[in-house]
Design a protein around this motif. Structure first.
Motif, short mmCIF file in Angstrom:
data_model
loop_
_atom_site.label_atom_id
_atom_site.label_comp_id
_atom_site.label_asym_id
_atom_site.label_seq_id
_atom_site.Cartn_x
_atom_site.Cartn_y
_atom_site.Cartn_z
N SER A 144 0.79 72.65 74.58
CA SER A 144 -0.29 72.08 75.63
C SER A 144 -1.02 71.14 74.66
O SER A 144 -1.33 71.22 73.49
CB SER A 144 -1.07 73.02 76.36
OG SER A 144 -1.89 73.34 75.45
N PRO A 145 -1.58 69.93 75.16
CA PRO A 145 -2.34 69.18 74.43
C PRO A 145 -3.52 69.88 73.88
O PRO A 145 -4.17 69.44 72.72
CB PRO A 145 -2.95 68.03 75.30
CG PRO A 145 -1.76 67.76 76.64
CD PRO A 145 -1.32 69.52 76.61
N GLU A 146 -4.20 70.87 74.59
CA GLU A 146 -5.36 71.65 74.21
C GLU A 146 -4.85 72.46 72.84
O GLU A 146 -5.68 72.38 71.74
CB GLU A 146 -5.78 72.61 75.11
CG GLU A 146 -6.88 73.37 74.69
CD GLU A 146 -7.35 74.48 75.72
OE1 GLU A 146 -8.37 75.03 75.73
OE2 GLU A 146 -6.58 74.70 76.76
N ARG B 18 -4.44 70.23 69.93
CA ARG B 18 -5.78 69.91 69.24
C ARG B 18 -6.34 70.96 68.40
O ARG B 18 -6.96 70.66 67.34
CB ARG B 18 -6.74 69.60 70.48
CG ARG B 18 -8.14 69.13 70.05
CD ARG B 18 -7.90 67.80 69.51
NE ARG B 18 -9.53 67.23 69.39
CZ ARG B 18 -9.71 66.09 68.55
NH1 ARG B 18 -8.78 65.61 67.79
NH2 ARG B 18 -11.01 65.89 68.47
#
Length: 230
Positions: free
Chosen positions: A152-154, A157
């Motif tokens: 996921s983008p989270e 990051r």
């Protein structure tokens, strides 16, 4: 003294007999344990089905699952010993609760906890399990490994920053930050987390201290031969 009555107790007594022994037959296990022959045979066959014991012909020996569990226990103990001095220093420097965790499938497992006396509402314990998908330390663990392209983008990051931060997620006025340490022994992801007052945890110096601590643990376990290149 009464003999073991529960099935788990009997299994433990039987497994203890194999310490220092290459292989044993049924009669030898019965003689060593003093348990009824039918009970020993039934327990041994159950242990064979679980891969805790291996049977070849009439002989039994410890199975691959016992070897796997023993290796995992030794690895986790070595990780804990390598990390503990750094965890204690991080706790003293921040005054926050510090955890060391590893990933076990979809869960994060606490191997160590330092501090917490000043925050009695934090009831975490060594051995506690948290979902990796929603816990701060779990997100740091998910950022370790070979999931680039499907994460996921989270989590991407977190991987980029080497930092997961959850402000006041589980307790008002308190926040948590977690930092990936790395893969231990080629299979087990490890991370640390710091939990404390929100204003203290979100301080960039505190976050930097947590990242420095994770890097220090990574270097130390490398000297112990537990690390692998990521």
């Amino acid at each position: 003294m009464e003999g073991p009555t529960g099935s788990l107790q009997r299994a433990a007594v039987i497994l203890d007999v194999f310490e220092g022994a290459d292989r044993l037959n049924l009669s030898q296990v019965v003689a060593a344990t003093g348990l009824p022959r039918t009970s020993v045979h039934r327990a041994l066959e159950q242990l064979v089905a679980l891969r805790w014991v291996y049977r070849e012909g009439m002989d039994y020996q410890l199975g691959m699952r016992m070897i796997e569990l023993g290796a995992a226990a030794a690895q986790q103990n070595a990780l804990r010993r390598a990390a503990l001095p750094t965890l204690r220093r991080l706790h003293r420097a921040t005054g926050c609760v510090v955890h060391l965790g590893v990933r076990d499938g979809s869960e994060a497992v606490y191997l160590e906890k330092v501090g917490g006396e000043s925050v009695p509402l934090v009831r975490s314990r060594v051995g506690d399990r948290l979902p990796v998908a929603s816990s701060t330390i779990g997100k740091a663990l998910m950022a370790i490994g070979d999931s680039v392209g499907v994460e996921s983008p989270e989590i991407a990051r977190v991987r980029e920053l080497r930092l997961a931060y959850d402000p006041e997620r589980c307790l008002k006025g308190f926040s948590c930050v977690a930092v990936p340490i790395g893969k231990i022994g080629g299979t087990e992801a490890a991370a640390l987390s710091v939990f404390g007052p929100a204003d203290r945890v979100r301080d960039k110096r505190m976050m930097s201290s947590a990242q420095t601590a994770a890097a220090e643990i990574w270097r130390r376990i490398d000297t112990k031969g537990l690390q692998r290149a990521q």
